[in-house]
Scaffold this motif. Structure first.
Motif, PDB file in Angstrom:
ATOM      1  N   VAL A 168       3.668   7.667  -7.869  1.00 50.71           N
ATOM      2  CA  VAL A 168       2.437   6.702  -7.899  1.00 50.71           C
ATOM      3  C   VAL A 168       2.096   5.836  -9.346  1.00 50.71           C
ATOM      4  CG1 VAL A 168      -0.094   6.396  -7.574  1.00 50.71           C
ATOM      5  CG2 VAL A 168       1.296   7.773  -6.117  1.00 50.71           C
ATOM      6  N   LYS A 169       2.290   6.778 -10.040  1.00 50.30           N
ATOM      7  CA  LYS A 169       2.191   6.717 -11.097  1.00 50.30           C
ATOM      8  C   LYS A 169       2.481   5.627 -11.674  1.00 50.30           C
ATOM      9  CE  LYS A 169       0.862   7.052 -16.132  1.00 50.30           C
ATOM     10  NZ  LYS A 169       1.038   8.134 -17.650  1.00 50.30           N
ATOM     11  N   HIS A 170       3.849   5.183 -11.969  1.00 52.27           N
ATOM     12  CA  HIS A 170       5.606   4.486 -11.911  1.00 52.27           C
ATOM     13  C   HIS A 170       5.332   3.109 -11.319  1.00 52.27           C
ATOM     14  CE1 HIS A 170       9.172   4.012 -13.062  1.00 52.27           C
ATOM     15  NE2 HIS A 170       9.973   3.469 -11.446  1.00 52.27           N
ATOM     16  N   ILE A 171       5.007   3.360  -9.688  1.00 52.91           N
ATOM     17  CA  ILE A 171       5.446   2.321  -9.029  1.00 52.91           C
ATOM     18  C   ILE A 171       4.016   1.384  -8.784  1.00 52.91           C
ATOM     19  CG2 ILE A 171       4.575   3.226  -6.556  1.00 52.91           C
ATOM     20  CD1 ILE A 171       6.896   1.392  -5.482  1.00 52.91           C
ATOM     21  N   SER A 172       2.387   1.952  -8.679  1.00 50.25           N
ATOM     22  CA  SER A 172       1.651   1.870  -8.398  1.00 50.25           C
ATOM     23  C   SER A 172       0.396   0.319  -9.672  1.00 50.25           C
ATOM     24  CB  SER A 172       0.322   2.270  -8.027  1.00 50.25           C
ATOM     25  OG  SER A 172       0.620   2.760  -7.242  1.00 50.25           O
ATOM     26  N   ASP A 173      -0.158  -0.096  -9.369  1.00 49.54           N
ATOM     27  CA  ASP A 173      -0.651  -1.076 -10.336  1.00 49.54           C
ATOM     28  C   ASP A 173      -2.235  -0.265 -10.239  1.00 49.54           C
ATOM     29  OD1 ASP A 173       1.035  -3.213 -11.158  1.00 49.54           O
ATOM     30  OD2 ASP A 173       1.178  -4.472  -8.822  1.00 49.54           O
ATOM     31  N   ARG A 174      -2.905   0.001  -9.097  1.00 53.11           N
ATOM     32  CA  ARG A 174      -4.016   0.598  -9.266  1.00 53.11           C
ATOM     33  C   ARG A 174      -3.985   1.935  -8.198  1.00 53.11           C
ATOM     34  NH1 ARG A 174      -8.381  -2.021  -6.340  1.00 53.11           N
ATOM     35  NH2 ARG A 174      -7.182  -2.787  -5.505  1.00 53.11           N
ATOM     36  N   VAL A 175      -4.774   3.068  -8.660  1.00 55.30           N
ATOM     37  CA  VAL A 175      -4.501   3.784  -7.804  1.00 55.30           C
ATOM     38  C   VAL A 175      -5.552   4.625  -6.497  1.00 55.30           C
ATOM     39  CG1 VAL A 175      -3.641   6.117  -7.563  1.00 55.30           C
ATOM     40  CG2 VAL A 175      -3.281   5.025  -9.129  1.00 55.30           C
ATOM     41  N   GLY A 176      -5.635   4.950  -6.459  1.00 55.56           N
ATOM     42  CA  GLY A 176      -6.453   4.932  -4.684  1.00 55.56           C
ATOM     43  C   GLY A 176      -6.581   7.088  -4.522  1.00 55.56           C
ATOM     44  N   VAL A 177      -7.990   7.449  -5.314  1.00 56.70           N
ATOM     45  CA  VAL A 177      -7.382   9.057  -4.433  1.00 56.70           C
ATOM     46  C   VAL A 177      -8.723   9.831  -2.976  1.00 56.70           C
ATOM     47  CG1 VAL A 177      -8.240  10.688  -5.709  1.00 56.70           C
ATOM     48  CG2 VAL A 177      -7.376   9.510  -7.163  1.00 56.70           C
ATOM     49  N   MET A 178      -8.048  10.227  -2.608  1.00 58.75           N
ATOM     50  CA  MET A 178      -9.031  10.562  -1.077  1.00 58.75           C
ATOM     51  C   MET A 178      -9.102  12.052  -1.166  1.00 58.75           C
ATOM     52  SD  MET A 178      -7.618   8.537   1.577  1.00 58.75           S
ATOM     53  CE  MET A 178      -8.456   8.730   2.994  1.00 58.75           C
ATOM     54  N   TYR A 179     -10.213  12.222  -0.686  1.00 60.10           N
ATOM     55  CA  TYR A 179     -10.677  13.467  -0.280  1.00 60.10           C
ATOM     56  C   TYR A 179     -11.375  13.512   1.291  1.00 60.10           C
ATOM     57  CZ  TYR A 179     -11.791  18.521  -0.781  1.00 60.10           C
ATOM     58  OH  TYR A 179     -11.920  19.988  -0.552  1.00 60.10           O
ATOM     59  N   LEU A 180     -10.069  13.754   2.188  1.00 59.13           N
ATOM     60  CA  LEU A 180     -11.240  14.778   3.097  1.00 59.13           C
ATOM     61  C   LEU A 180     -11.891  13.182   4.356  1.00 59.13           C
ATOM     62  CD1 LEU A 180     -11.647  17.639   4.707  1.00 59.13           C
ATOM     63  CD2 LEU A 180     -13.926  17.048   3.848  1.00 59.13           C
ATOM     64  N   GLY A 181     -10.827  12.654   4.183  1.00 57.78           N
ATOM     65  CA  GLY A 181     -11.210  11.139   4.672  1.00 57.78           C
ATOM     66  C   GLY A 181     -11.928   9.743   4.000  1.00 57.78           C
ATOM     67  N   ARG A 182     -12.364  10.162   2.794  1.00 60.58           N
ATOM     68  CA  ARG A 182     -13.516   9.627   1.651  1.00 60.58           C
ATOM     69  C   ARG A 182     -12.122   9.493   0.319  1.00 60.58           C
ATOM     70  NH1 ARG A 182     -18.769  12.592   2.723  1.00 60.58           N
ATOM     71  NH2 ARG A 182     -18.985  12.471   4.600  1.00 60.58           N
ATOM     72  N   LEU A 217       0.723  -1.124  -0.518  1.00 54.36           N
ATOM     73  CA  LEU A 217       0.072   0.091  -0.025  1.00 54.36           C
ATOM     74  C   LEU A 217       1.359   1.123  -0.065  1.00 54.36           C
ATOM     75  CD1 LEU A 217      -2.815   1.515  -0.178  1.00 54.36           C
ATOM     76  CD2 LEU A 217      -2.341   1.087   2.765  1.00 54.36           C
ATOM     77  N   PHE A 218       0.789   1.844  -1.471  1.00 60.38           N
ATOM     78  CA  PHE A 218       2.242   3.020  -1.110  1.00 60.38           C
ATOM     79  C   PHE A 218       1.413   4.388  -1.470  1.00 60.38           C
ATOM     80  CE2 PHE A 218       4.498   5.974  -3.828  1.00 60.38           C
ATOM     81  CZ  PHE A 218       5.956   5.027  -3.157  1.00 60.38           C
ATOM     82  N   ILE A 219       1.580   4.665  -0.446  1.00 61.86           N
ATOM     83  CA  ILE A 219       1.015   6.409   0.287  1.00 61.86           C
ATOM     84  C   ILE A 219       2.011   7.653  -0.342  1.00 61.86           C
ATOM     85  CG2 ILE A 219      -0.136   7.492   1.776  1.00 61.86           C
ATOM     86  CD1 ILE A 219      -0.785   4.986   3.513  1.00 61.86           C
ATOM     87  N   ALA A 220       1.149   8.324  -0.809  1.00 62.14           N
ATOM     88  CA  ALA A 220       2.384   9.165  -1.406  1.00 62.14           C
ATOM     89  C   ALA A 220       1.285  10.605  -2.125  1.00 62.14           C
ATOM     90  CB  ALA A 220       3.275   8.804  -2.703  1.00 62.14           C
ATOM     91  N   HIS A 221       2.009  11.702  -2.175  1.00 60.30           N
ATOM     92  CA  HIS A 221       0.981  12.569  -2.931  1.00 60.30           C
ATOM     93  C   HIS A 221       1.853  13.336  -4.646  1.00 60.30           C
ATOM     94  CE1 HIS A 221       4.087  14.810  -0.022  1.00 60.30           C
ATOM     95  NE2 HIS A 221       4.527  15.532  -1.141  1.00 60.30           N
ATOM     96  N   ASP A 222       2.635  12.355  -4.570  1.00 64.18           N
ATOM     97  CA  ASP A 222       3.447  12.840  -6.231  1.00 64.18           C
ATOM     98  C   ASP A 222       2.918  11.868  -6.893  1.00 64.18           C
ATOM     99  OD1 ASP A 222       5.197  13.111  -8.144  1.00 64.18           O
ATOM    100  OD2 ASP A 222       6.780  13.594  -6.562  1.00 64.18           O
ATOM    101  N   LEU A 223       2.372  12.558  -7.765  1.00 68.89           N
ATOM    102  CA  LEU A 223       1.237  11.566  -8.623  1.00 68.89           C
ATOM    103  C   LEU A 223       2.006  11.083  -9.871  1.00 68.89           C
ATOM    104  CD1 LEU A 223      -1.518  14.025  -8.793  1.00 68.89           C
ATOM    105  CD2 LEU A 223      -2.468  11.782  -8.062  1.00 68.89           C
ATOM    106  N   SER A 224       3.343  11.758  -9.921  1.00 69.45           N
ATOM    107  CA  SER A 224       4.474  11.249 -11.220  1.00 69.45           C
ATOM    108  C   SER A 224       4.752   9.635 -10.768  1.00 69.45           C
ATOM    109  CB  SER A 224       5.325  12.320 -11.498  1.00 69.45           C
ATOM    110  OG  SER A 224       4.561  13.332 -12.473  1.00 69.45           O
TER     111      SER A 224
END
Length: 321
Positions: free
Chosen positions: A219-233, A210-217
């Protein structure tokens, strides 16, 4: 159909706000407010969002470093939330974490060898010469030398310290590693080395991240799927190629519009969000993003959008209901 390694169901983490002489609870900070997603064996799930959206709290709550207010965390079908402490302790070796700050996450009083060996001693996996050999092997696996075991953390650079943190996480041969912004405190040149190291280790040991980051570039390089969070959801979850090519949620579109393009001649429409992120102690009614959304409708102000699947692409937005 793949069976998930970890399932998160309606996960919540609220912090009480206390006031007055008697310290009565008058409100709650809703750091994580009802998450539902799965992590599959061998994959890297990226989790992105603005600072303060609850990413790190989510990771720590999944590992039970923080006890959730509500919800379930199922690891191989076992509910970690309701698991007795003794049983949970046995599972700790399968669930490890790489912390964000490589300076604060290592004990300055211990040598690197002692830091890496400590989990083995707690779980009684290795002892004596076997333990020392295992420490040397782990140091070499993460790109350091065996003689580094006798040095202290202050003698290393930030990138080397993060490698030590990764070696400690690998000491118990885990199945899941929560990497909480593991490269955000490092120089750009060192970030790529650590990212490549994580990918190599995943292939070698069959790890799940589970790779947590704020750098979208990144995240794209390392991830298979991506989840986007906003205000706890969670507002969107999809395969990385689909998410970056065709984002559905207005918030995801705004985030991706801010990613720099390496071609100086390329042009992209920049979506600038108006206003500030609302307080998690007093989130807006309905969709939490509606005060900043350019496509806001009347229903957005009143009703929380459902978590909906559209051809394997999950989104919580009234535009698609």
């Amino acid at each position: 159909m793949r069976k998930p390694l970890v399932e998160i169901k309606n996960l919540k983490k609220y912090y009480p706000i206390k006031k007055g002489l008697l310290k009565r609870t008058v409100n709650h900070v809703k750091a994580v407010d009802g998450l539902d997603f799965s992590i599959y064996k061998g994959e890297t799930l990226g989790l992105v969002g603005e600072s303060g959206c609850g990413k790190s709290t989510t990771g720590r709550t999944i590992l039970q470093l923080l006890k959730p207010t509500d919800g379930e965390v199922l690891y191989e079908g076992q509910n970690l939330v309701r698991m007795p402490g003794r049983e949970l302790r046995k599972l700790r070796k399968d669930l490890q974490m790489v912390f964000q700050d490589p300076y604060a996450s290592l004990d300055p009083r211990l040598t690197v060898g002692q830091i890496i060996a400590e989990p083995m001693e707690i779980h009684r996996l290795y002892s004596g010469k076997e333990k020392d050999k295992r420490v040397e092997e782990l140091l070499e696996v993460v790109g350091l030398n065996s003689y580094h075991a006798k040095r202290f953390p202050h003698e290393f650079s930030g990138g080397q310290r993060q490698r030590i943190g990764i070696a400690r996480a690998l000491a118990l041969e885990p199945k899941l590693i929560v990497a909480d912004e593991p490269v955000s405190a490092l120089d750009v040149s060192i970030q790529s080395q650590v990212i490549n190291l994580l990918q190599d280790l995943q292939g070698k040991f069959g790890l799940t991240y589970l790779f947590i980051a704020h750098d979208l570039s990144v995240v794209k390089h390392i991830s298979d799927r991506v989840g986007v969070m906003y205000l706890g959801r969670l507002v969107e979850l999809a395969d990385k190629d689909n998410l970056y090519a065709e984002p559905l949620h207005p918030y995801t579109k705004a985030l991706l519009s801010a990613v720099p393009i390496p071609d100086p001649l390329a042009k992209r429409e920049r979506i600038v969000l108006q206003g500030d992120v609302p307080s998690p102690a007093n989130p807006p009614a309905g969709c939490a993003f509606h005060p900043r959304c350019s496509e806001c409708m009347e229903i957005c102000r009143k009703q929380r959008p459902a978590w909906k699947e559209i051809n394997g692409h999950y989104v919580a937005c009234h535009l698609y209901n």
